[in-house]
Write an enzyme that holds these catalytic residues in place. Structure first.
Site, PDB file in Angstrom:
ATOM      1  N   GLY A 127       0.850  -1.167  -0.143  1.00  0.00           N
ATOM      2  CA  GLY A 127       0.150  -0.078   0.031  1.00  0.00           C
ATOM      3  C   GLY A 127       0.886   1.456   0.092  1.00  0.00           C
ATOM      4  CD  GLU A 244      17.625  -9.426  -4.335  1.00  0.00           C
ATOM      5  OE1 GLU A 244      18.444  -9.424  -5.428  1.00  0.00           O
ATOM      6  OE2 GLU A 244      18.130  -9.827  -3.217  1.00  0.00           O
TER       7      GLU A 244
END
Length: 399
Positions: A127, A244
């Site tokens: 969210g 990442e």
């Protein structure tokens, strides 16, 4: 960078392939995958199999209950799972929230959430984005006002992928309206069954339902569900988004597209000959293969930077995001072109049941047009290309 083959990585790839042959059930392999993740029953079943064999968290350190694999090993795992047709994992939990919990959560919060993530018992959605607060995330307006040992949350989130089938949501909220906008944000974990949460579907241009609007109307959230201190949300978000970098190009997806194009090249015909016999088609395919190879080389370079904790990995990750997503768009468009007239056919969406009477070329064409439409957004979600270019300019050229 050393471009010589890594014998250790090759041996690891053999191990992953053997694992997939042994543990991936035939009835789970090569099932259609939606735009972001597999259908919930398949995802949960595969997660339980992975976790039961010690591979439940491929992207986490061993001390946090993960495999402890290197960045390059994680990339190999992702590539081999795509090649084997394995279901996805819950990327929101595995790659975004999991590292946050491991780095910032209390022991009680870890005990509550980590076992359920590993066991596939709790799926998550994100969210963050709001109407008018997408790329400018710090301008979000969803409020969380403290009342005793609870926050009362009011506001709206948008583009909440899979909110309709998630158990919990990790949420950015404004807890101090008077502070500098980045300083007034906190990070909450919210049970989606809490009264006052309404999820409304957004049917996207690919005619799929994976996106939603999520409304919060006086939703009471325990203060104990806040990660970090009040006002730490922006710091935690930067940590989450900086993880990442080497995966920013989604190399496994590019390689899957390449496999699909090679299949189309030999199965689809132009006149009496297969497409691959047409010089212009073969040339375009060769150029795309070269670009995927170039991306793969850059991914290895960024992975090596991440291993060395180089600050340049952030900027290089942004470059990968731009190049990789633009290439996704061109390759998905090329697949639709390769289908010829059948590229315009509205084949069933991958999560829908097959028609009793198969449509022409459904075996190779199913989901291709849907994916092409979905990839129109790939240069927007996860940080727009304009934002990524700004990061590169600032970090590498001090502009």
């Amino acid at each position: 960078m050393d471009f010589q083959p890594d014998a250790g990585l090759d041996a690891f790839r053999v191990t992953v392939r053997a694992f997939l042959r042994e543990h991936l059930p035939a009835d789970l392999a090569n099932k259609p995958v939606g735009s972001v993740r597999s259908m919930r029953p398949d995802l949960v079943r595969w997660q339980k199999i992975l976790n039961g064999n010690g591979w439940g968290a491929p992207y986490w350190a061993q001390k946090d209950g993960g495999t402890g694999w290197t960045v390059l090993q994680r990339l190999v795992f992702d590539e081999e799972c795509v090649a084997a047709g394995a279901p996805t994992q819950d990327g929101f939990a595995q790659k975004l929230l999991g590292p946050v919990i491991n780095a910032f959560a209390t022991p009680e919060q870890k005990a509550e959430h980590i076992p359920r993530i590993l066991g596939g018992e709790r799926l998550w959605c994100q969210g963050f984005s709001e109407p008018g607060s997408g790329s400018d995330l710090a301008s979000l307006r969803t409020r969380a006002d403290r009342e005793g040992d609870h926050y009362v949350v009011n506001g709206q989130k948008i583009w909440t992928s899979y909110a309709h089938e998630s158990d919990w949501i990790f949420l950015l909220v404004r807890t101090d309206a008077d502070a500098k906008k980045q300083a007034g944000i906190s990070f909450l974990l919210v049970d989606m069954k809490t009264p006052g949460i309404t999820v409304r579907p957004i049917r996207s241009i690919d005619d799929c339902h994976h996106l939603n609007e999520t409304f919060f109307d006086n939703v009471r959230v325990p203060v104990a569900n806040r990660i970090g201190l009040e006002g730490d949300g922006w710091t935690i978000t930067k940590f989450l988004l900086n993880n990442e970098h080497a995966t920013a190009a989604d190399l496994p997806m590019l390689r899957r597209y390449l496999m699909q194009l090679r299949t189309l090249a030999t199965t689809q015909r132009a006149g009496s000959k297969p497409l691959i016999a047409r010089p212009e088609f073969a040339l375009r395919l060769a150029r795309l293969e070269a670009e995927v190879t170039a991306i793969a080389t850059m991914v290895k370079r960024v992975a090596a930077m991440e291993q060395d904790h180089s600050p340049a990995a952030h900027a290089m990750g942004s470059m990968l995001k731009v190049r990789g997503t633009e290439l996704q768009q061109r390759m998905s468009e090329f697949m639709v072109e390769a289908l010829g007239d059948y590229g315009a056919v509205a084949y069933p969406e991958p999560h829908d049941a097959c028609l009793e009477t198969p449509m022409p070329h459904q075996d190779v064409g199913r989901g291709i047009a849907n994916d092409m439409f979905f990839r129109r957004a790939s240069t927007i979600y996860g940080g727009t290309s304009e934002v990524q270019r700004g990061i590169v300019a600032k970090m590498l050229f001090q502009l």
